[in-house]
Design a protein around this motif. Structure first.
Motif, PDB file in Angstrom:
ATOM      1  N   ALA A  67      -0.397   2.707   2.718  1.00  0.00           N
ATOM      2  CA  ALA A  67      -0.227   3.107   1.314  1.00  0.00           C
ATOM      3  C   ALA A  67       0.368   1.962   0.493  1.00  0.00           C
ATOM      4  CB  ALA A  67       0.667   4.349   1.233  1.00  0.00           C
ATOM      5  N   LYS A  68       1.309   1.266   1.102  1.00  0.00           N
ATOM      6  CA  LYS A  68       1.936   0.142   0.397  1.00  0.00           C
ATOM      7  C   LYS A  68       0.916  -0.971   0.152  1.00  0.00           C
ATOM      8  CE  LYS A  68       5.712  -3.199   1.147  1.00  0.00           C
ATOM      9  NZ  LYS A  68       5.068  -4.330   1.849  1.00  0.00           N
ATOM     10  N   MET A  69       0.102  -1.264   1.166  1.00  0.00           N
ATOM     11  CA  MET A  69      -0.919  -2.305   1.010  1.00  0.00           C
ATOM     12  C   MET A  69      -1.890  -1.949  -0.106  1.00  0.00           C
ATOM     13  SD  MET A  69      -1.761  -3.154   5.030  1.00  0.00           S
ATOM     14  CE  MET A  69      -3.038  -4.389   4.688  1.00  0.00           C
ATOM     15  N   ALA A  70      -2.301  -0.676  -0.147  1.00  0.00           N
ATOM     16  CA  ALA A  70      -3.259  -0.238  -1.171  1.00  0.00           C
ATOM     17  C   ALA A  70      -2.634  -0.360  -2.561  1.00  0.00           C
ATOM     18  CB  ALA A  70      -3.706   1.198  -0.906  1.00  0.00           C
ATOM     19  N   ARG A  71      -1.371   0.062  -2.661  1.00  0.00           N
ATOM     20  CA  ARG A  71      -0.666  -0.028  -3.950  1.00  0.00           C
ATOM     21  C   ARG A  71      -0.624  -1.467  -4.436  1.00  0.00           C
ATOM     22  NH1 ARG A  71       3.190   3.384  -2.113  1.00  0.00           N
ATOM     23  NH2 ARG A  71       4.568   1.647  -1.603  1.00  0.00           N
ATOM     24  N   GLU A  72      -0.272  -2.359  -3.543  1.00  0.00           N
ATOM     25  CA  GLU A  72      -0.140  -3.773  -3.929  1.00  0.00           C
ATOM     26  C   GLU A  72      -1.465  -4.371  -4.371  1.00  0.00           C
ATOM     27  OE1 GLU A  72       3.688  -4.797  -1.057  1.00  0.00           O
ATOM     28  OE2 GLU A  72       1.687  -5.522  -0.476  1.00  0.00           O
ATOM     29  N   GLU A  73      -2.551  -3.808  -3.872  1.00  0.00           N
ATOM     30  CA  GLU A  73      -3.877  -4.337  -4.220  1.00  0.00           C
ATOM     31  C   GLU A  73      -4.535  -3.540  -5.345  1.00  0.00           C
ATOM     32  OE1 GLU A  73      -5.357  -6.988  -3.292  1.00  0.00           O
ATOM     33  OE2 GLU A  73      -4.161  -7.644  -1.569  1.00  0.00           O
ATOM     34  N   GLY A  74      -3.843  -2.547  -5.867  1.00  0.00           N
ATOM     35  CA  GLY A  74      -4.415  -1.746  -6.945  1.00  0.00           C
ATOM     36  C   GLY A  74      -5.581  -0.888  -6.482  1.00  0.00           C
ATOM     37  N   LEU A  75      -5.556  -0.458  -5.219  1.00  0.00           N
ATOM     38  CA  LEU A  75      -6.624   0.401  -4.699  1.00  0.00           C
ATOM     39  C   LEU A  75      -6.155   1.857  -4.725  1.00  0.00           C
ATOM     40  CD1 LEU A  75      -7.816  -1.819  -1.731  1.00  0.00           C
ATOM     41  CD2 LEU A  75      -9.152  -1.220  -3.768  1.00  0.00           C
ATOM     42  N   ALA A  76      -6.996   2.744  -5.226  1.00  0.00           N
ATOM     43  CA  ALA A  76      -6.557   4.111  -5.516  1.00  0.00           C
ATOM     44  C   ALA A  76      -6.617   5.058  -4.314  1.00  0.00           C
ATOM     45  CB  ALA A  76      -7.398   4.687  -6.653  1.00  0.00           C
ATOM     46  N   ARG A  77      -7.489   4.783  -3.356  1.00  0.00           N
ATOM     47  CA  ARG A  77      -7.729   5.812  -2.342  1.00  0.00           C
ATOM     48  C   ARG A  77      -7.282   5.387  -0.945  1.00  0.00           C
ATOM     49  NH1 ARG A  77     -10.639   9.886  -4.761  1.00  0.00           N
ATOM     50  NH2 ARG A  77     -10.761  10.932  -2.750  1.00  0.00           N
ATOM     51  N   LEU A  78      -6.894   6.385  -0.157  1.00  0.00           N
ATOM     52  CA  LEU A  78      -6.424   6.159   1.211  1.00  0.00           C
ATOM     53  C   LEU A  78      -7.113   7.129   2.151  1.00  0.00           C
ATOM     54  CD1 LEU A  78      -2.578   5.893   0.562  1.00  0.00           C
ATOM     55  CD2 LEU A  78      -4.023   4.059   1.478  1.00  0.00           C
ATOM     56  N   SER A  79      -7.930   6.613   3.071  1.00  0.00           N
ATOM     57  CA  SER A  79      -8.582   7.434   4.084  1.00  0.00           C
ATOM     58  C   SER A  79      -7.729   7.390   5.346  1.00  0.00           C
ATOM     59  CB  SER A  79      -9.993   6.886   4.357  1.00  0.00           C
ATOM     60  OG  SER A  79     -10.538   7.451   5.534  1.00  0.00           O
ATOM     61  N   MET A  80      -6.903   8.422   5.532  1.00  0.00           N
ATOM     62  CA  MET A  80      -6.028   8.448   6.709  1.00  0.00           C
ATOM     63  C   MET A  80      -5.615   9.880   7.020  1.00  0.00           C
ATOM     64  SD  MET A  80      -2.654   6.609   5.022  1.00  0.00           S
ATOM     65  CE  MET A  80      -1.531   7.529   3.933  1.00  0.00           C
ATOM     66  N   GLY A  81      -5.423  10.127   8.329  1.00  0.00           N
ATOM     67  CA  GLY A  81      -5.055  11.458   8.785  1.00  0.00           C
ATOM     68  C   GLY A  81      -6.211  12.119   9.515  1.00  0.00           C
ATOM     69  N   MET A  82      -5.923  12.647  10.724  1.00  0.00           N
ATOM     70  CA  MET A  82      -6.908  13.339  11.548  1.00  0.00           C
ATOM     71  C   MET A  82      -6.322  14.705  11.916  1.00  0.00           C
ATOM     72  SD  MET A  82      -8.308   9.955  13.603  1.00  0.00           S
ATOM     73  CE  MET A  82      -7.660  10.450  15.153  1.00  0.00           C
ATOM     74  N   SER A  83      -6.956  15.406  12.848  1.00  0.00           N
ATOM     75  CA  SER A  83      -6.514  16.778  13.137  1.00  0.00           C
ATOM     76  C   SER A  83      -5.021  16.885  13.443  1.00  0.00           C
ATOM     77  CB  SER A  83      -7.299  17.359  14.317  1.00  0.00           C
ATOM     78  OG  SER A  83      -8.629  17.572  13.927  1.00  0.00           O
ATOM     79  N   GLY A  84      -4.488  15.912  14.181  1.00  0.00           N
ATOM     80  CA  GLY A  84      -3.106  16.009  14.630  1.00  0.00           C
ATOM     81  C   GLY A  84      -2.074  15.570  13.615  1.00  0.00           C
ATOM     82  N   ASP A  85      -2.517  14.905  12.548  1.00  0.00           N
ATOM     83  CA  ASP A  85      -1.505  14.322  11.666  1.00  0.00           C
ATOM     84  C   ASP A  85      -1.900  14.302  10.182  1.00  0.00           C
ATOM     85  OD1 ASP A  85      -3.414  12.314  11.574  1.00  0.00           O
ATOM     86  OD2 ASP A  85      -2.369  11.023  12.996  1.00  0.00           O
ATOM     87  N   TYR A  86      -2.868  15.140   9.807  1.00  0.00           N
ATOM     88  CA  TYR A  86      -3.329  15.031   8.417  1.00  0.00           C
ATOM     89  C   TYR A  86      -2.289  15.474   7.399  1.00  0.00           C
ATOM     90  CZ  TYR A  86      -4.632  20.013   8.726  1.00  0.00           C
ATOM     91  OH  TYR A  86      -4.621  21.377   8.889  1.00  0.00           O
ATOM     92  N   GLU A  87      -1.394  16.400   7.803  1.00  0.00           N
ATOM     93  CA  GLU A  87      -0.369  16.820   6.834  1.00  0.00           C
ATOM     94  C   GLU A  87       0.590  15.665   6.537  1.00  0.00           C
ATOM     95  OE1 GLU A  87      -0.199  20.199   9.594  1.00  0.00           O
ATOM     96  OE2 GLU A  87       0.695  21.277   7.898  1.00  0.00           O
ATOM     97  N   THR A  88       0.987  14.956   7.588  1.00  0.00           N
ATOM     98  CA  THR A  88       1.839  13.777   7.400  1.00  0.00           C
ATOM     99  C   THR A  88       1.132  12.764   6.508  1.00  0.00           C
ATOM    100  OG1 THR A  88       2.721  14.110   9.621  1.00  0.00           O
ATOM    101  CG2 THR A  88       3.097  11.963   8.634  1.00  0.00           C
ATOM    102  N   ALA A  89      -0.154  12.543   6.789  1.00  0.00           N
ATOM    103  CA  ALA A  89      -0.911  11.563   6.014  1.00  0.00           C
ATOM    104  C   ALA A  89      -0.950  11.956   4.538  1.00  0.00           C
ATOM    105  CB  ALA A  89      -2.333  11.436   6.577  1.00  0.00           C
ATOM    106  N   ILE A  90      -1.162  13.241   4.270  1.00  0.00           N
ATOM    107  CA  ILE A  90      -1.220  13.694   2.873  1.00  0.00           C
ATOM    108  C   ILE A  90       0.129  13.472   2.193  1.00  0.00           C
ATOM    109  CG2 ILE A  90      -1.413  15.730   1.385  1.00  0.00           C
ATOM    110  CD1 ILE A  90      -3.561  16.766   3.383  1.00  0.00           C
ATOM    111  N   MET A  91       1.212  13.807   2.900  1.00  0.00           N
ATOM    112  CA  MET A  91       2.540  13.603   2.312  1.00  0.00           C
ATOM    113  C   MET A  91       2.770  12.142   1.967  1.00  0.00           C
ATOM    114  SD  MET A  91       5.053  16.041   4.479  1.00  0.00           S
ATOM    115  CE  MET A  91       4.271  17.242   5.525  1.00  0.00           C
ATOM    116  N   LEU A  92       2.099  11.248   2.686  1.00  0.00           N
ATOM    117  CA  LEU A  92       2.273   9.819   2.431  1.00  0.00           C
ATOM    118  C   LEU A  92       1.157   9.254   1.557  1.00  0.00           C
ATOM    119  CD1 LEU A  92       3.695   9.004   5.923  1.00  0.00           C
ATOM    120  CD2 LEU A  92       4.863   8.662   3.743  1.00  0.00           C
ATOM    121  N   GLY A  93       0.374  10.138   0.944  1.00  0.00           N
ATOM    122  CA  GLY A  93      -0.555   9.668  -0.082  1.00  0.00           C
ATOM    123  C   GLY A  93      -2.030   9.674   0.269  1.00  0.00           C
ATOM    124  N   ALA A  94      -2.419  10.200   1.437  1.00  0.00           N
ATOM    125  CA  ALA A  94      -3.849  10.230   1.777  1.00  0.00           C
ATOM    126  C   ALA A  94      -4.643  10.932   0.674  1.00  0.00           C
ATOM    127  CB  ALA A  94      -4.059  10.955   3.104  1.00  0.00           C
TER     128      ALA A  94
END
Ligand SMILES: *Cc1c(COP(=O)(O)O)cnc(C)c1O
Length: 244
Positions: A183-210
């Protein structure tokens, strides 16, 4: 509704409910997040109930496997969106461009060149994510963290529609720090979207900006065991044993 459709609808509702809870913590709703149903190794018959239940975005990790399933499914349902989430060989770039709507695995300059050429030839611009090897794992696909800014620059120069960054964190270790780093890398590059999080961890990923989560097992159940081992997602298998 058939039993299959009912079951698919229930799984979908469970995931969307969990998405909503996590999204609210970041002042968003489930509708702000794209749920990509990862249907690798699943037969068309297993995919159809989820389409009937209203799911439209699907993801596959192999071009050849996707070519065998999706043209027919697309004929049955016109507004499907197909994502490529697995490693892509440069010699399959043209096939990928012909079939997929979004590519999540751009990870090296040679693939960027191949994709640009294929897009020019097909006169079709396909939005891409740059996959980052966020855990610096030798066996895993993805661009090295240190090389990512240069690849972003090259993709922008090549006029590829660049949506954001994608990652598959290392297995068996708390994924949150890796999601936060992406998320930090994307922010620094001005990129809006983050593809991250799978069955076991998608809630964590969403909380961190997925903005895009890739969920297989939680929507389909366990993958058919005849499947070839997938180097990108051994972690999914391990974590799924703990997932609801
Ligand atoms: C298989 C796969 C997923 C989905 O994994 P589950 O644990 O079944 O949700 C997500 N992303 C990628 C890149 C995959 O290969």
């Amino acid at each position: 509704m058939t039993t299959d459709t009912l079951e698919a609808a229930q799984r979908l509702a469970t995931v969307r409910e969990a998405m909503g809870r996590a999204a609210r913590l970041t002042d968003r709703t489930a509708d702000d997040i794209t749920l990509i149903a990862i249907s690798k190794t699943q037969a068309a018959d297993a995919i159809r109930p989820l389409i009937d239940a209203g799911q439209r975005a699907f993801g596959e990790n192999r071009v050849q496997e996707a070519q065998g399933k999706w043209p027919a499914l697309r004929e049955e349902c016109a507004d499907l969106q197909l994502h490529l989430v697995g490693q892509l060989q440069s010699n399959k770039a043209a096939d990928a461009i012909a079939l997929f709507d979004v590519i999540h695995s751009l990870d090296r300059p040679s693939l960027l060149t191949a994709l640009t050429k294929a897009m020019d030839a097909a006169d079709r611009r396909i939005p891409c994510y740059i996959q980052v090897n966020i855990g610096a794992e030798e066996q895993k696909g993805g661009c090295a963290i240190a090389d990512t800014p240069a690849l972003i620059k090259a993709a922008r120069a090549a006029d590829i529609p660049l949506l954001g960054l994608m990652c598959v964190p290392p297995a068996d270790i708390e994924p949150a720090p890796f999601f936060a780093l992406l998320a930090k890398m994307a922010r620094e590059e001005g990129l809006a979207r983050l593809s991250m999080g799978m069955s076991g961890d998608y809630e964590t990923a969403i909380m961190l900006g997925a903005t895009d989560i890739r969920v297989g097992t939680a929507l389909f159940g366990e993958r058919p065991s005849a499947a070839r081992p997938d180097p990108t997602s051994g972690r999914g298998m391990v974590r799924n044993s703990r997932a609801k």
